[in-house]
Design a protein around this motif. Sequence first.
Motif, PDB file in Angstrom:
ATOM      1  N   THR A  55      -4.033 -11.830   3.850  1.00  0.00           N
ATOM      2  CA  THR A  55      -3.924 -10.478   4.396  1.00  0.00           C
ATOM      3  C   THR A  55      -3.124  -9.561   3.469  1.00  0.00           C
ATOM      4  O   THR A  55      -3.383  -8.363   3.416  1.00  0.00           O
ATOM      5  CB  THR A  55      -3.271 -10.491   5.788  1.00  0.00           C
ATOM      6  OG1 THR A  55      -2.015 -11.146   5.715  1.00  0.00           O
ATOM      7  CG2 THR A  55      -4.162 -11.205   6.788  1.00  0.00           C
ATOM      8  N   MET A  56      -2.161 -10.100   2.741  1.00  0.00           N
ATOM      9  CA  MET A  56      -1.401  -9.284   1.790  1.00  0.00           C
ATOM     10  C   MET A  56      -2.285  -8.865   0.625  1.00  0.00           C
ATOM     11  O   MET A  56      -2.144  -7.769   0.099  1.00  0.00           O
ATOM     12  CB  MET A  56      -0.174 -10.039   1.286  1.00  0.00           C
ATOM     13  CG  MET A  56       0.880 -10.225   2.363  1.00  0.00           C
ATOM     14  SD  MET A  56       1.291  -8.718   3.280  1.00  0.00           S
ATOM     15  CE  MET A  56       1.963  -7.709   2.010  1.00  0.00           C
ATOM     16  N   PHE A  57      -3.199  -9.726   0.203  1.00  0.00           N
ATOM     17  CA  PHE A  57      -4.147  -9.372  -0.850  1.00  0.00           C
ATOM     18  C   PHE A  57      -5.047  -8.226  -0.387  1.00  0.00           C
ATOM     19  O   PHE A  57      -5.246  -7.249  -1.113  1.00  0.00           O
ATOM     20  CB  PHE A  57      -4.985 -10.597  -1.230  1.00  0.00           C
ATOM     21  CG  PHE A  57      -6.115 -10.292  -2.162  1.00  0.00           C
ATOM     22  CD1 PHE A  57      -5.872  -9.969  -3.487  1.00  0.00           C
ATOM     23  CD2 PHE A  57      -7.427 -10.309  -1.718  1.00  0.00           C
ATOM     24  CE1 PHE A  57      -6.905  -9.683  -4.350  1.00  0.00           C
ATOM     25  CE2 PHE A  57      -8.468 -10.023  -2.565  1.00  0.00           C
ATOM     26  CZ  PHE A  57      -8.204  -9.712  -3.887  1.00  0.00           C
ATOM     27  N   ILE A  58      -5.549  -8.331   0.821  1.00  0.00           N
ATOM     28  CA  ILE A  58      -6.416  -7.279   1.367  1.00  0.00           C
ATOM     29  C   ILE A  58      -5.624  -5.991   1.534  1.00  0.00           C
ATOM     30  O   ILE A  58      -6.115  -4.901   1.207  1.00  0.00           O
ATOM     31  CB  ILE A  58      -7.039  -7.749   2.705  1.00  0.00           C
ATOM     32  CG1 ILE A  58      -7.992  -8.917   2.443  1.00  0.00           C
ATOM     33  CG2 ILE A  58      -7.759  -6.604   3.402  1.00  0.00           C
ATOM     34  CD1 ILE A  58      -8.476  -9.602   3.699  1.00  0.00           C
ATOM     35  N   ALA A  59      -4.389  -6.090   2.018  1.00  0.00           N
ATOM     36  CA  ALA A  59      -3.552  -4.901   2.181  1.00  0.00           C
ATOM     37  C   ALA A  59      -3.235  -4.250   0.836  1.00  0.00           C
ATOM     38  O   ALA A  59      -3.216  -3.020   0.722  1.00  0.00           O
ATOM     39  CB  ALA A  59      -2.265  -5.263   2.903  1.00  0.00           C
ATOM     40  N   ALA A  60      -3.010  -5.067  -0.194  1.00  0.00           N
ATOM     41  CA  ALA A  60      -2.711  -4.526  -1.522  1.00  0.00           C
ATOM     42  C   ALA A  60      -3.893  -3.741  -2.070  1.00  0.00           C
ATOM     43  O   ALA A  60      -3.733  -2.634  -2.590  1.00  0.00           O
ATOM     44  CB  ALA A  60      -2.344  -5.661  -2.480  1.00  0.00           C
ATOM     45  N   VAL A  87       2.924  -8.467  -5.103  1.00  0.00           N
ATOM     46  CA  VAL A  87       4.049  -9.375  -5.296  1.00  0.00           C
ATOM     47  C   VAL A  87       4.720  -9.757  -3.978  1.00  0.00           C
ATOM     48  O   VAL A  87       5.632 -10.575  -3.972  1.00  0.00           O
ATOM     49  CB  VAL A  87       5.102  -8.774  -6.262  1.00  0.00           C
ATOM     50  CG1 VAL A  87       4.508  -8.548  -7.613  1.00  0.00           C
ATOM     51  CG2 VAL A  87       5.710  -7.512  -5.703  1.00  0.00           C
ATOM     52  N   LEU A  88       4.264  -9.194  -2.880  1.00  0.00           N
ATOM     53  CA  LEU A  88       4.787  -9.560  -1.568  1.00  0.00           C
ATOM     54  C   LEU A  88       4.314 -10.971  -1.214  1.00  0.00           C
ATOM     55  O   LEU A  88       3.548 -11.564  -1.971  1.00  0.00           O
ATOM     56  CB  LEU A  88       4.325  -8.531  -0.542  1.00  0.00           C
ATOM     57  CG  LEU A  88       4.917  -7.135  -0.740  1.00  0.00           C
ATOM     58  CD1 LEU A  88       4.283  -6.160   0.235  1.00  0.00           C
ATOM     59  CD2 LEU A  88       6.413  -7.138  -0.591  1.00  0.00           C
ATOM     60  N   PRO A  89       4.746 -11.530  -0.112  1.00  0.00           N
ATOM     61  CA  PRO A  89       4.395 -12.928   0.209  1.00  0.00           C
ATOM     62  C   PRO A  89       2.905 -13.224   0.042  1.00  0.00           C
ATOM     63  O   PRO A  89       2.053 -12.404   0.389  1.00  0.00           O
ATOM     64  CB  PRO A  89       4.808 -13.062   1.674  1.00  0.00           C
ATOM     65  CG  PRO A  89       5.866 -12.053   1.859  1.00  0.00           C
ATOM     66  CD  PRO A  89       5.527 -10.915   0.933  1.00  0.00           C
ATOM     67  N   THR A  99      -5.138  -0.576  -9.430  1.00  0.00           N
ATOM     68  CA  THR A  99      -3.787  -0.519 -10.005  1.00  0.00           C
ATOM     69  C   THR A  99      -3.297   0.911 -10.010  1.00  0.00           C
ATOM     70  O   THR A  99      -4.097   1.825  -9.963  1.00  0.00           O
ATOM     71  CB  THR A  99      -3.769  -1.060 -11.443  1.00  0.00           C
ATOM     72  OG1 THR A  99      -4.727  -0.366 -12.210  1.00  0.00           O
ATOM     73  CG2 THR A  99      -3.998  -2.521 -11.490  1.00  0.00           C
ATOM     74  N   PRO A 100      -2.066   1.197 -10.078  1.00  0.00           N
ATOM     75  CA  PRO A 100      -0.870   0.369 -10.159  1.00  0.00           C
ATOM     76  C   PRO A 100      -0.292  -0.019  -8.802  1.00  0.00           C
ATOM     77  O   PRO A 100       0.549  -0.897  -8.728  1.00  0.00           O
ATOM     78  CB  PRO A 100       0.108   1.252 -10.915  1.00  0.00           C
ATOM     79  CG  PRO A 100      -0.236   2.634 -10.524  1.00  0.00           C
ATOM     80  CD  PRO A 100      -1.738   2.617 -10.319  1.00  0.00           C
ATOM     81  N   VAL A 101      -0.739   0.616  -7.734  1.00  0.00           N
ATOM     82  CA  VAL A 101      -0.149   0.350  -6.414  1.00  0.00           C
ATOM     83  C   VAL A 101      -0.428  -1.078  -5.961  1.00  0.00           C
ATOM     84  O   VAL A 101       0.451  -1.745  -5.410  1.00  0.00           O
ATOM     85  CB  VAL A 101      -0.662   1.364  -5.377  1.00  0.00           C
ATOM     86  CG1 VAL A 101      -0.184   1.024  -3.989  1.00  0.00           C
ATOM     87  CG2 VAL A 101      -0.226   2.753  -5.764  1.00  0.00           C
TER      88      VAL A 101
END
Length: 81
Positions: free
Chosen positions: A47-52, A41-43, A33-35
């Motif tokens: 892959t978005m979870f891994i990117a986050a 919250v993106l789609p 966190t926080p980034v």
Amino acid sequence: MVCAALLVWALVDTYRDSSGESMAGVIPLLATTPVSFAVAVLPEHETMFIAAVALGALVNATVIGWCSRALRHGDRTDPAA
């Protein structure tokens, strides 16, 4: 390294949980966190979870590096000192 291990653990635990109610993904997000919350919250996709988590870990490591450099240099006004 720790964030990567947490991410692998969360992915493995989520795949092994057949009920679909695994909360293991929360741990890597909290560690970065926080980034990671802003990117999470993106789609909704794996892959978005891994990117986050990856982006959160990268930003946190950069900020920690800047802080450690600033603390090592102290309050020097003369750059040659």
